[in-house]
Design a protein around this motif. Structure first.
Motif, mmCIF file in Angstrom:
data_model
loop_
_atom_site.group_PDB
_atom_site.id
_atom_site.type_symbol
_atom_site.label_atom_id
_atom_site.label_comp_id
_atom_site.label_asym_id
_atom_site.label_seq_id
_atom_site.Cartn_x
_atom_site.Cartn_y
_atom_site.Cartn_z
ATOM 1 N N ARG A 26 0.833 -1.208 0.000
ATOM 2 C CA ARG A 26 0.000 0.000 0.000
ATOM 3 C C ARG A 26 0.874 1.267 0.000
ATOM 4 O O ARG A 26 0.599 2.220 -0.712
ATOM 5 N N TRP A 27 1.912 1.256 0.828
ATOM 6 C CA TRP A 27 2.815 2.389 0.945
ATOM 7 C C TRP A 27 4.145 2.039 0.277
ATOM 8 O O TRP A 27 4.646 0.927 0.437
ATOM 9 N N LEU A 61 1.477 0.536 -4.756
ATOM 10 C CA LEU A 61 2.452 0.784 -5.805
ATOM 11 C C LEU A 61 1.912 0.380 -7.171
ATOM 12 O O LEU A 61 2.123 1.065 -8.172
ATOM 13 N N ARG A 62 1.204 -0.740 -7.211
ATOM 14 C CA ARG A 62 0.680 -1.241 -8.483
ATOM 15 C C ARG A 62 -0.187 -0.193 -9.174
ATOM 16 O O ARG A 62 -0.030 0.094 -10.368
ATOM 17 N N ALA A 63 -1.110 0.406 -8.417
ATOM 18 C CA ALA A 63 -2.043 1.367 -8.999
ATOM 19 C C ALA A 63 -1.317 2.609 -9.494
ATOM 20 O O ALA A 63 -1.576 3.106 -10.594
ATOM 21 N N ARG A 64 -0.395 3.123 -8.679
ATOM 22 C CA ARG A 64 0.288 4.349 -9.070
ATOM 23 C C ARG A 64 1.180 4.134 -10.288
ATOM 24 O O ARG A 64 1.193 4.944 -11.226
ATOM 25 N N VAL A 65 1.947 3.049 -10.293
ATOM 26 C CA VAL A 65 2.847 2.784 -11.416
ATOM 27 C C VAL A 65 2.048 2.580 -12.698
ATOM 28 O O VAL A 65 2.411 3.093 -13.766
ATOM 29 N N PHE A 117 3.497 -0.699 7.015
ATOM 30 C CA PHE A 117 2.328 0.175 7.123
ATOM 31 C C PHE A 117 1.127 -0.358 6.332
ATOM 32 O O PHE A 117 0.239 0.408 5.961
ATOM 33 N N GLU A 118 1.100 -1.639 6.115
ATOM 34 C CA GLU A 118 0.058 -2.220 5.267
ATOM 35 C C GLU A 118 -1.345 -1.989 5.830
ATOM 36 O O GLU A 118 -2.315 -1.894 5.080
ATOM 37 N N ASP A 119 -1.472 -1.864 7.150
ATOM 38 C CA ASP A 119 -2.794 -1.678 7.760
ATOM 39 C C ASP A 119 -3.177 -0.213 7.916
ATOM 40 O O ASP A 119 -4.279 0.089 8.392
ATOM 41 N N VAL A 120 -2.302 0.698 7.524
ATOM 42 C CA VAL A 120 -2.588 2.129 7.663
ATOM 43 C C VAL A 120 -3.296 2.584 6.388
ATOM 44 O O VAL A 120 -2.664 2.827 5.365
#
Length: 259
Positions: free
Chosen positions: A42-43, A65-69, A102-105
């Motif tokens: 996520r982060w 990261l997947r979505a942004r890239v 930070f996967e849960d944030v």
């Protein structure tokens, strides 16, 4: 008259584009030593590199990261691509720094959000400084320089090639790259002209792209004349645009002091 079956949408792009997207998919699905897909974090932060391994862009995300890239490299829905700051044609490799802790944030109301954002900023700024050090021009194509943050030891990263040998042969010839880079500069200059009120960062990127064009054209000239390639240090980017370590508006006194 008999109808002709419509082709599959994924068959419409040119072969080089299909190759690129196939290798991007493979990179986004690659797994680390723990079995996690690098891009599922996520982060995290990311960097793009050109055909020479030159770093050209660094960014961060807290939406995976997947979505942004993917937005950067496949559909022109990011400012960096839409404004012609980043030319997807030039991206040959990418590097990902996931922040798994930070996967849960998941939102600003989370009690660890501020700490996660602070860590993300530190990773991005450290990765940005690393890119500056590794750049032959000591500058990259970020319109907005990341927030100045304490430097840290970067987390483990994954680096992936995004172009096949066939694509490199097709697009990698210097004359093709010179023409493409000149076109990118023309489009970026048109954005500045048409909008008028653009960021200082966009105008800084226009200079840096001009430097990148001048250098690759000079290398090509030296090759044609049988001379050694020119030294990139012949171009003083800081002398042209000022410091690339912080935004002028963020540190006006420091900028004036250092030129």
């Amino acid at each position: 008259m008999p109808s002709i079956p419509r082709p599959a949408r994924n068959s419409l792009p040119a072969p080089a584009v299909r190759d690129f997207r196939g290798m991007l998919d493979a990179a986004l699905n690659a797994r680390d030593e723990h079995g996690r897909q690098w891009s599922d974090a996520r982060w995290g932060c990311y960097a793009f590199y050109d055909y020479d391994g030159e770093p050209i862009y660094v960014g961060q995300t807290n939406e995976r990261l997947r979505a942004r890239v993917r937005r950067h490299l496949t559909n022109q829905r990011t400012d960096a691509v839409a404004m012609r700051i980043l030319d997807v044609f030039e991206v040959a490799e990418m590097e990902l720094w996931p922040l798994w802790e930070f996967e849960d944030v998941a939102g600003k109301r989370h009690p660890d959000y501020a700490a996660a954002q602070q860590r993300l900023n530190a990773v991005e700024y450290t990765a940005y400084l690393k890119a500056i050090r590794e750049s032959r021009f000591k500058a990259i194509l970020n319109e907005k320089i990341p927030p100045v943050s304490p430097t840290i030891d970067l987390p483990t990263s994954g680096r992936f090639s995004l172009i096949s040998d066939a694509t490199r042969r097709e697009r990698g010839h210097p004359d093709i790259r010179i023409a493409r880079r000149a076109e990118t500069i023309s489009r970026l200059a048109a954005v500045a002209h048409e909008r008028g009120e653009v960021s200082d960062g966009l105008r800084r990127v226009l200079v840096i792209q001009g430097v990148r064009l001048a250098y690759i054209a000079a290398v090509r000239l030296a090759y044609a004349e049988g001379r050694p390639p020119p030294d990139p240090s012949a171009i003083d980017v800081t002398g042209l645009v000022g410091s690339v370590l912080f935004e002028h508006e963020d540190n006006p006194g420091l900028f004036d002091a250092n030129g």
